[in-house]
Design a protein around this motif. Structure first.
Motif, PDB file in Angstrom:
ATOM      1  N   GLY A   1      29.829  13.481 -58.008  1.00  0.00           N
ATOM      2  CA  GLY A   1      28.596  12.658 -58.382  1.00  0.00           C
ATOM      3  C   GLY A   1      27.300  13.594 -58.342  1.00  0.00           C
ATOM      4  O   GLY A   1      26.299  13.234 -58.695  1.00  0.00           O
TER       5      GLY A   1
ATOM      6  N   ASN B   1      34.206  11.424 -62.196  1.00  0.00           N
ATOM      7  CA  ASN B   1      33.054  11.031 -60.855  1.00  0.00           C
ATOM      8  C   ASN B   1      34.060   9.815 -60.170  1.00  0.00           C
ATOM      9  O   ASN B   1      34.183   8.769 -60.664  1.00  0.00           O
ATOM     10  CB  ASN B   1      31.941  10.419 -61.236  1.00  0.00           C
TER      11      ASN B   1
ATOM     12  N   HIS C   1      36.729   0.356 -50.779  1.00  0.00           N
ATOM     13  CA  HIS C   1      36.286  -0.365 -49.480  1.00  0.00           C
ATOM     14  C   HIS C   1      37.504  -1.079 -49.090  1.00  0.00           C
ATOM     15  O   HIS C   1      38.162  -1.742 -49.444  1.00  0.00           O
ATOM     16  CB  HIS C   1      35.243  -1.531 -50.326  1.00  0.00           C
TER      17      HIS C   1
ATOM     18  N   THR D   1      24.340  -1.687 -48.439  1.00  0.00           N
ATOM     19  CA  THR D   1      23.638  -0.388 -48.896  1.00  0.00           C
ATOM     20  C   THR D   1      23.014  -0.830 -50.255  1.00  0.00           C
ATOM     21  O   THR D   1      21.626  -1.106 -50.476  1.00  0.00           O
ATOM     22  CB  THR D   1      24.392   0.687 -49.187  1.00  0.00           C
TER      23      THR D   1
ATOM     24  N   SER E   1      25.495   4.609 -49.435  1.00  0.00           N
ATOM     25  CA  SER E   1      25.919   4.876 -48.234  1.00  0.00           C
ATOM     26  C   SER E   1      25.989   6.547 -48.102  1.00  0.00           C
ATOM     27  O   SER E   1      26.078   7.234 -49.081  1.00  0.00           O
ATOM     28  CB  SER E   1      27.671   4.533 -48.071  1.00  0.00           C
TER      29      SER E   1
HETATM   30  O1  TXA Z   1      26.727   2.357 -50.590  1.00  0.00           O
HETATM   31  C1  TXA Z   1      27.606   3.110 -51.320  1.00  0.00           C
HETATM   32  O2  TXA Z   1      28.339   3.993 -51.088  1.00  0.00           O
HETATM   33  C2  TXA Z   1      27.957   2.004 -52.858  1.00  0.00           C
HETATM   34  C3  TXA Z   1      28.621   0.576 -52.314  1.00  0.00           C
HETATM   35  C4  TXA Z   1      28.902  -0.238 -53.407  1.00  0.00           C
HETATM   36  O3  TXA Z   1      29.472   0.733 -51.307  1.00  0.00           O
HETATM   37  N1  TXA Z   1      28.811   2.627 -53.509  1.00  0.00           N
HETATM   38  C5  TXA Z   1      28.458   3.777 -54.230  1.00  0.00           C
HETATM   39  O4  TXA Z   1      29.535   4.345 -55.045  1.00  0.00           O
HETATM   40  O5  TXA Z   1      27.295   4.332 -54.113  1.00  0.00           O
HETATM   41  P1  TXA Z   1      29.161   5.479 -56.345  1.00  0.00           P
HETATM   42  O6  TXA Z   1      30.335   5.450 -56.854  1.00  0.00           O
HETATM   43  O7  TXA Z   1      27.997   5.187 -56.847  1.00  0.00           O
HETATM   44  O8  TXA Z   1      28.973   6.816 -55.195  1.00  0.00           O
HETATM   45  C6  TXA Z   1      30.056   7.313 -54.839  1.00  0.00           C
HETATM   46  C7  TXA Z   1      29.918   8.975 -54.480  1.00  0.00           C
HETATM   47  C8  TXA Z   1      29.838   9.734 -55.869  1.00  0.00           C
HETATM   48  O9  TXA Z   1      28.898  10.478 -55.537  1.00  0.00           O
HETATM   49  C9  TXA Z   1      31.101  10.226 -55.948  1.00  0.00           C
HETATM   50  O10 TXA Z   1      31.130  11.450 -56.416  1.00  0.00           O
HETATM   51  C10 TXA Z   1      31.444  10.489 -54.290  1.00  0.00           C
HETATM   52  O11 TXA Z   1      31.000   9.330 -53.693  1.00  0.00           O
HETATM   53  N2  TXA Z   1      32.934  10.586 -54.131  1.00  0.00           N
HETATM   54  C11 TXA Z   1      33.869   9.521 -54.544  1.00  0.00           C
HETATM   55  N3  TXA Z   1      35.093   9.921 -53.946  1.00  0.00           N
HETATM   56  C12 TXA Z   1      35.129  11.017 -53.622  1.00  0.00           C
HETATM   57  C13 TXA Z   1      35.973  12.293 -53.244  1.00  0.00           C
HETATM   58  N4  TXA Z   1      37.076  12.068 -53.190  1.00  0.00           N
HETATM   59  N5  TXA Z   1      35.353  13.371 -52.807  1.00  0.00           N
HETATM   60  C14 TXA Z   1      34.026  13.732 -52.736  1.00  0.00           C
HETATM   61  N6  TXA Z   1      32.931  12.755 -53.193  1.00  0.00           N
HETATM   62  C15 TXA Z   1      33.634  11.555 -53.582  1.00  0.00           C
END
Ligand code: TXA
Ligand code: MG
Length: 361
Positions: A231, A62, A67, A35, A181
């Protein structure tokens, strides 16, 4: 701090070996996935996870995606996994799909940012899988970008944001998808799409029989609406340039963009148009950039185009809206955030006039 960059096309084994040791030793590693690039740390180490938040300047509320590389790992960190969630994981893993599950509560607090759920993804990129397996760690990793910047999709982006701030960067060239993703909450009876991506709403619907799209995907959340996915409430993917999303039918669309572009330039602003290849000709000698022939190519090129607009000190970017279906939903979700939800309807003269009047205020 000195950063060692490993070019995976020439030194794959050495890169994975050094990166795996760094992860196991509680250090940060930037690595490519299918991604976007991720900035990862050992998901079981609170001190390692803290470093991610510090490096990105990420708000503590956030949460991060964990992974994994084998199915057994999901059962180590999540519980009460429903048959629906199982079905989705079977269908879309490994791949650009993140599932939100009930957490076992055995990971450092910062990962779930106080929520009782945990987001889990099994990437398909070989580098990411090898890094997880060789380090022996599940890897917590957000996108590799400073908080509020477009996600890093190529080595130049991650160097720009993190050179000399992390010990190891694995250079795997440009990422395949170019957008983060899909995030899907599977804790309830119906899957809820929290962030659209290459696994589309239509694909989830087909597997699960139904899907709910969180309102935050397509609209600005007002202050009082609690965000299902934290996020969503941040002004993400924000370039320095002002972004204006322009929607409407073909001839109206190009005419509206031309009128606003010309007025912007006349008022002393540097303007740019981002569109699909087939629209380029309409814009004659204006600064219009093609993002490709298809919405897939557009997704792949989008973040790089936003970073390039900033590098070129562009003041305003006009973006031709695409249909909000398939991968188009993800493209629009990201660009609407970059635009702070500023949308001009080309069919409404009032919208165009209001934009132009605003230039002189
Ligand atoms: O493609 C991807 O997902 C990339 C690659 C590195 O794997 N990672 C990514 O992570 O985009 P990040 O941290 O930029 O985005 C993660 C999203 C955020 O919007 C966050 O709020 C949401 O996932 N998220 C994480 N844990 C959550 C949870 N327990 N409940 C709801 N949303 C969650
Ligand atoms: Mg991110």
């Amino acid at each position: 701090m000195h950063t060692t960059v490993y070019d995976l096309s020439r030194e794959y084994d050495a890169g994975i070996d050094a990166a795996a040791k760094a992860i196991a030793g509680g250090k940060l590693v930037i690595f490519p996935t299918e991604t976007v690039y991720g900035i990862g740390a050992d998901a079981s180490s609170a001190s390692a996870v803290t470093k991610i938040f510090a490096a990105k300047g990420r708000p503590a509320d956030n949460p991060l995606i964990v992974h994994i590389a084998k199915m057994t790992q999901v059962y180590e960190i999540a519980q009460d996994i429903s048959p629906l969630a199982e079905k989705l994981m079977q269908a879309f893993w490994p791949g650009p799909f993140t599932v939100v599950l009930h957490s076992k509560g055995n990971l450092p607090h910062a990962i779930s940012a106080g929520l009782t759920t945990v987001a889990v993804r099994m990437p398909s990129a070989k580098v990411a899988q090898d890094l997880i397996l060789h380090s022996g760690c599940m890897i917590a990793a957000p996108s590799a970008n400073k908080s509020g910047k477009p996600s890093g999709t190529g080595i130049m982006h991650v160097l720009q944001d993190f050179e000399n701030e992390v010990p190891i960067i694995l250079d795997g060239g440009d990422t395949q998808v170019g957008l983060e993703s899909t995030v899907c909450d599977a804790t309830g009876e119906v899957p809820v799409l929290l962030r659209p991506g290459a696994i589309t709403a239509e694909m989830i619907q087909k597997v699960a029989g139904s899907v709910k799209i969180s309102p935050a995907v397509q609209q600005a959340l007002d202050e009082n609406t609690p965000a299902l996915s934290p996020g969503m409430k941040y002004m993400h993917y924000a370039p320095e340039a002002k972004v204006v999303v322009v929607k409407g039918e073909k001839p109206f669309l190009a005419n509206a963009i031309k009128a606003m572009y010309d007025s912007s330039e006349k008022a002393g602003f540097t303007a740019e148009i981002l569109c699909l290849f087939q629209s380029l000709l309409c814009y004659e000698n204006r600064n219009a950039q093609s993002l490709g022939d298809t919405v897939e190519e557009e997704a792949h090129a989008l973040f790089d185009a936003l970073r390039k607009a900033d590098a070129a000190k562009v003041d305003v970017v006009f973006f031709e809206a695409v249909e909000e279906s398939g991968l188009g939903l993800a493209v629009m979700n990201r660009i609407l955030r970059a635009a702070g939800f500023l949308v001009v309807d080309a069919m409404k003269e009032g919208d165009i006039d209001a934009y132009i009047a605003g230039l002189h205020r």
